[in-house]
Design an enzyme around this catalytic site. Structure first.
Site, PDB file in Angstrom:
ATOM      1  N   HIS A  84      40.107  37.229   9.265  1.00 52.85           N
ATOM      2  CA  HIS A  84      40.159  37.583  10.666  1.00 52.85           C
ATOM      3  C   HIS A  84      38.701  38.107  10.688  1.00 52.85           C
ATOM      4  O   HIS A  84      38.277  39.029  10.058  1.00 52.85           O
ATOM      5  CB  HIS A  84      41.143  38.455  11.131  1.00 52.85           C
ATOM      6  N   ASP A 136      51.536  41.329  22.351  1.00 51.40           N
ATOM      7  CA  ASP A 136      50.139  41.535  22.283  1.00 51.40           C
ATOM      8  C   ASP A 136      49.484  40.682  23.481  1.00 51.40           C
ATOM      9  O   ASP A 136      48.420  40.903  24.100  1.00 51.40           O
ATOM     10  CB  ASP A 136      49.413  41.044  21.071  1.00 51.40           C
ATOM     11  N   ARG A 186      45.027  44.922  29.337  1.00 50.57           N
ATOM     12  CA  ARG A 186      43.994  45.946  28.793  1.00 50.57           C
ATOM     13  C   ARG A 186      42.392  45.230  29.360  1.00 50.57           C
ATOM     14  O   ARG A 186      41.670  46.153  29.799  1.00 50.57           O
ATOM     15  CB  ARG A 186      43.756  46.127  27.180  1.00 50.57           C
ATOM     16  N   SER A 189      46.630  45.377  18.140  1.00 49.58           N
ATOM     17  CA  SER A 189      46.472  44.266  18.515  1.00 49.58           C
ATOM     18  C   SER A 189      46.103  42.982  17.390  1.00 49.58           C
ATOM     19  O   SER A 189      46.811  42.182  17.384  1.00 49.58           O
ATOM     20  CB  SER A 189      45.527  44.046  19.679  1.00 49.58           C
ATOM     21  N   LYS A 210      49.081  40.437  14.918  1.00 50.43           N
ATOM     22  CA  LYS A 210      49.055  39.137  14.956  1.00 50.43           C
ATOM     23  C   LYS A 210      48.875  38.692  13.370  1.00 50.43           C
ATOM     24  O   LYS A 210      49.435  37.700  12.963  1.00 50.43           O
ATOM     25  CB  LYS A 210      47.812  38.651  15.632  1.00 50.43           C
TER      26      LYS A 210
HETATM   27  N1  URA Z   1      40.695  41.113  19.298  1.00 51.26           N
HETATM   28  C1  URA Z   1      41.903  41.239  19.479  1.00 51.26           C
HETATM   29  O1  URA Z   1      42.813  40.121  19.066  1.00 51.26           O
HETATM   30  N2  URA Z   1      42.496  42.043  20.000  1.00 51.26           N
HETATM   31  C2  URA Z   1      41.739  43.397  20.424  1.00 51.26           C
HETATM   32  O2  URA Z   1      42.107  44.363  20.879  1.00 51.26           O
HETATM   33  C3  URA Z   1      40.498  43.144  20.372  1.00 51.26           C
HETATM   34  C4  URA Z   1      39.561  42.300  19.685  1.00 51.26           C
END
Ligand code: URA
Length: 433
Positions: free
Chosen positions: A82, A161, A168, A183, A187
């Site tokens: 990621h 999320d 947010r 967050s 995932k």
């Molecule tokens: N990327 C994400 O998936 N979540 C965040 O909070 C910030 C960057």
């Protein structure tokens, strides 16, 4: 249990209980807790933070808020990477086939670009026929056969999320370490891989502007991933200049192909080798030197390039475009940007360079916008390079002729030319394990 009390407890700096955190996540996901209370909760977390225990519970509750992917059939071989997002970051297109060519099972659910940053799914859609959606059976069977699959995020993965991130975004609570950690990691945990490597970007084109902030985030994510039972590693890498030389969807696929064919040796290759090394080292529990040797062998022998073709073909993409990238559609207009002074490039405002590509058509200003898969820019000179006045530093590709003057203005304001050579900035700042 009342949401009011949970907000009050966090506002007063108390550590929340597991029941309180799960009550919030479940209630907000199903709609019984309204946006205004979730906003107040996020703001309280923003100011008071969360303990490690709270962040682990929040991450776990978010990961379990929707579907989860079961990859247990792949044992310790499943691997995911990621990136926190950047400009010209096409590392997934290169790292995934390298790791799959070495026996890893790379399972990637990627996002689309938004704002100044690009997304892997958009890049892959520039290859005619490539399917970014697979059923879960197709996804698993492709990973079994080919060793990898890259798709868009499935509809019901981490719905908590999806709602919270959108909230947010409009309540000034994005840049909170526990909220970012939960967050991203929810995932990754829901997506099921046993080995997870994070590329935490820092600099003017990244979310974290300094290496110090990036390190705090990386440490937190690695800790939480481990608490959730995953093998974790993170690299903190530079995003104070674009990565590689191409920015824009098909342009980035073409650059990735060149790296896999052994036709390019640049900063992009270095970051890809470092990320793939971490993944192989985690998958096979081998030292980094041994892992790096395997990675370089996969690249140099052409195994990684063969794997890319196998993967693209398995997902319906036309491999002719990978074999001969000259057939990718071209834009109607090209425009050379010339250096307006003689000296050294001392700084590149990388966010502005990402915005330049969006103006040219390569990105979206809002979620609904269509993107032009052929648009973008090539960068010939980067921070530290010497330039002569009038020398070409970039070429724009666009189908919107009227976007060129604005794009040129922004690009020129992003690239600072000075008399003195700037200090060398590392490409890879740190490893966190
Ligand atoms: N990327 C994400 O998936 N979540 C965040 O909070 C910030 C960057």
């Amino acid at each position: 249990m009342r949401m009011y009390d949970i907000i009050e407890n966090k506002r007063n700096g108390k550590e929340l209980t597991e029941e309180e955190i799960r009550f919030f996540v479940n209630g907000y996901t199903e709609g019984s807790i309204p946006d205004y209370q979730a906003s107040a909760f996020c703001m309280a977390v923003y100011f008071k933070g969360m303990t490690e225990k709270e962040t682990v519970i929040l991450t776990d509750a978010m990961a379990k808020s929707g579907d989860t992917v079961d990859l247990s059939m792949f044992g310790n071989l499943s691997a995911d990477k990621h990136s926190t997002g950047g400009v010209g970051d096409k590392t997934s297109l290169i790292v995934a086939p390298i790791v799959a060519s070495l026996g890893g099972k790379v399972t990637k659910m990627s996002g689309r670009g938004l704002g100044h940053t690009g997304g892997t799914v958009d890049k892959l859609e520039s290859i005619p026929g490539y399917k970014t959606t697979l059923t879960s059976d197709e996804f698993i069977s492709q990973i079994e056969k080919v060793g990898m699959a890259v798709i868009g995020q499935s509809g019901n993965l981490t719905p908590a999320d999806k709602k919270l991130y959108a909230l947010r975004d409009v309540t000034a609570t994005v840049d909170s370490i526990p909220l970012i950690t939960s967050s991203i990691m929810s995932k990754k945990i829901a997506a099921g891989s046993h080995n997870i490597v994070l590329d935490v970007k820092c600099g003017s084109g990244a979310f974290m502007k300094t290496p110090e902030d990036a390190e705090i985030l990386a440490k937190e994510m690695v800790k939480i991933g481990k608490e959730c039972g995953r093998n974790m590693a993170a690299l903190i890498t530079d995003m104070d200049r674009p990565l590689g030389s191409a920015v824009g969807n098909s342009l980035e696929v073409i650059e990735a192909v060149k790296i896999l064919k052994g036709e390019l040796d640049n900063d992009l290759k270095e970051v890809c080798v470092a990320l793939a090394t971490q993944m192989i080292s985690l998958i096979y529990s081998v030292c980094e030197n041994e892992a790096k040797e395997k990675v370089l062998d996969s690249l140099n022998s052409g195994k990684a390039f063969l794997k890319m073709k196998e993967w693209i073909s398995a997902q319906g993409g036309n491999v002719d475009y990978i074999e001969n990238t000259d057939i990718f559609p071209k834009t109607k207009y090209t425009f050379d940007v010339l250096a307006n002074d003689t000296g050294y490039i001392s700084y590149m405002d990388t966010e502005k360079i990402g915005i330049t590509s969006v103006i040219l058509g390569a990105g979206r200003a809002s979620k609904e916008d269509e993107i032009d898969l052929a648009a973008g820019l090539e960068i010939f000179k980067k921070t530290g390079d010497r330039v002569e006045k009038g020398e070409r530093i970039s070429t724009f590709y666009t189908n919107r002729e009227d976007s060129i003057p604005d794009a040129e203005k922004i690009y020129n304001s992003a690239v600072i030319i000075s008399k003195n050579r700037p200090e060398n900035r590392p490409l890879i700042f740190k490893k966190v394990k």
